[in-house]
Design a protein around this motif. Structure first.
Motif, PDB file in Angstrom:
ATOM      1  N   LEU A 101       0.822  -1.209   0.000  1.00 57.82           N
ATOM      2  CA  LEU A 101       0.000   0.000   0.000  1.00 57.82           C
ATOM      3  C   LEU A 101       0.859   1.263   0.000  1.00 57.82           C
ATOM      4  O   LEU A 101       0.469   2.282  -0.583  1.00 57.82           O
ATOM      5  CB  LEU A 101      -0.953  -0.003   1.195  1.00 57.82           C
ATOM      6  N   GLU A 102       2.020   1.183   0.613  1.00 52.22           N
ATOM      7  CA  GLU A 102       2.930   2.328   0.585  1.00 52.22           C
ATOM      8  C   GLU A 102       3.401   2.591  -0.846  1.00 52.22           C
ATOM      9  O   GLU A 102       3.466   3.743  -1.286  1.00 52.22           O
ATOM     10  CB  GLU A 102       4.125   2.069   1.497  1.00 52.22           C
ATOM     11  N   LEU A 103       3.695   1.528  -1.598  1.00 55.93           N
ATOM     12  CA  LEU A 103       4.091   1.694  -3.001  1.00 55.93           C
ATOM     13  C   LEU A 103       2.944   2.260  -3.840  1.00 55.93           C
ATOM     14  O   LEU A 103       3.153   3.136  -4.678  1.00 55.93           O
ATOM     15  CB  LEU A 103       4.548   0.360  -3.584  1.00 55.93           C
ATOM     16  N   VAL A 104       1.741   1.750  -3.619  1.00 57.30           N
ATOM     17  CA  VAL A 104       0.573   2.267  -4.339  1.00 57.30           C
ATOM     18  C   VAL A 104       0.390   3.747  -4.015  1.00 57.30           C
ATOM     19  O   VAL A 104       0.149   4.564  -4.914  1.00 57.30           O
ATOM     20  CB  VAL A 104      -0.706   1.467  -3.978  1.00 57.30           C
ATOM     21  N   ASN A 105       0.534   4.105  -2.740  1.00 63.91           N
ATOM     22  CA  ASN A 105       0.383   5.497  -2.326  1.00 63.91           C
ATOM     23  C   ASN A 105       1.433   6.385  -3.004  1.00 63.91           C
ATOM     24  O   ASN A 105       1.115   7.472  -3.481  1.00 63.91           O
ATOM     25  CB  ASN A 105       0.481   5.615  -0.810  1.00 63.91           C
ATOM     26  N   GLU A 106       2.681   5.919  -3.057  1.00 64.63           N
ATOM     27  CA  GLU A 106       3.742   6.696  -3.692  1.00 64.63           C
ATOM     28  C   GLU A 106       3.461   6.885  -5.178  1.00 64.63           C
ATOM     29  O   GLU A 106       3.618   7.985  -5.716  1.00 64.63           O
ATOM     30  CB  GLU A 106       5.094   6.017  -3.504  1.00 64.63           C
ATOM     31  N   GLU A 107       3.048   5.814  -5.853  1.00 65.91           N
ATOM     32  CA  GLU A 107       2.741   5.890  -7.279  1.00 65.91           C
ATOM     33  C   GLU A 107       1.595   6.865  -7.538  1.00 65.91           C
ATOM     34  O   GLU A 107       1.671   7.718  -8.426  1.00 65.91           O
ATOM     35  CB  GLU A 107       2.379   4.503  -7.805  1.00 65.91           C
ATOM     36  N   ALA A 108       0.540   6.759  -6.747  1.00 62.73           N
ATOM     37  CA  ALA A 108      -0.626   7.623  -6.932  1.00 62.73           C
ATOM     38  C   ALA A 108      -0.290   9.076  -6.611  1.00 62.73           C
ATOM     39  O   ALA A 108      -0.716   9.991  -7.331  1.00 62.73           O
ATOM     40  CB  ALA A 108      -1.779   7.138  -6.049  1.00 62.73           C
TER      41      ALA A 108
END
Length: 175
Positions: free
Chosen positions: A62-69
């Motif tokens: 979720l941290e990676l998804v948050n960074e990408e978004a």
């Protein structure tokens, strides 16, 4: 030893330090986009959500998804502001007009982030990332990637894919 919030603390030189076991650090904040994606997974892809929970990979994912978004959101906000002429001059001249335009831009960009990062199946996301890598590889060294040219690149790739499928079907039909 002090115990607070289910954590034990050791006092050193008058400062209380939490006693963390190796690999047992508290989860990092995942941000608004990560939380929205977690909700999406829980509602629409529960097997993946459960697997991430069981393997303790949820917060990293979720941290990676948050960074990408977040990166996509910030980049698109700047591009939309530039494209639509929303500047600091407008902000100084007519604050209400600037706020109205920024709200429109925010809503447009939020929808793009939802459709491309948050509410998307992982296979589609992976395919899109592969296309983006091909797109970046096709850029000239001094060229900057932008959303509009990437969208055009995607359309061209889709036309080429359909043409290949058509040729293949025609070839198989005549064999």
């Amino acid at each position: 030893m002090l115990v607070r919030n289910n954590l034990t603390y050791t006092e050193i030189d008058g400062i209380n330090y939490p006693d963390f076991e190796e690999g047992k650090l508290p989860p990092k904040p995942i941000g608004q986009w990560g939380r929205r994606h977690a909700f999406y997974l829980k509602e629409f892809n529960y097997p993946k959500y459960f697997k991430l929970l069981c393997t303790a990979d949820m917060y990293d994912y979720l941290e990676l998804v948050n960074e990408e978004a977040t990166e996509l959101y910030d980049r698109l906000i700047e591009q939309y502001k530039k494209k639509q002429g929303v500047t600091e001059k407008l902000k100084a001249k007519d604050m209400m007009e600037w706020v109205a335009r920024m709200n429109i831009i925010h809503n447009q960009v939020t929808e793009v982030v939802y459709s491309q990062v948050i509410f998307i199946d992982e296979a589609i996301k992976q395919e899109r990332m592969e296309r983006y890598k091909r797109y970046k590889g096709a850029l000239k060294p001094d060229e900057e990637p932008d959303f509009k040219s990437f969208a055009e690149f995607e359309k061209k790739e889709e036309r080429n894919r359909k043409a290949r499928e058509k040729r293949k079907a025609k070839k198989n039909g005549h064999s």
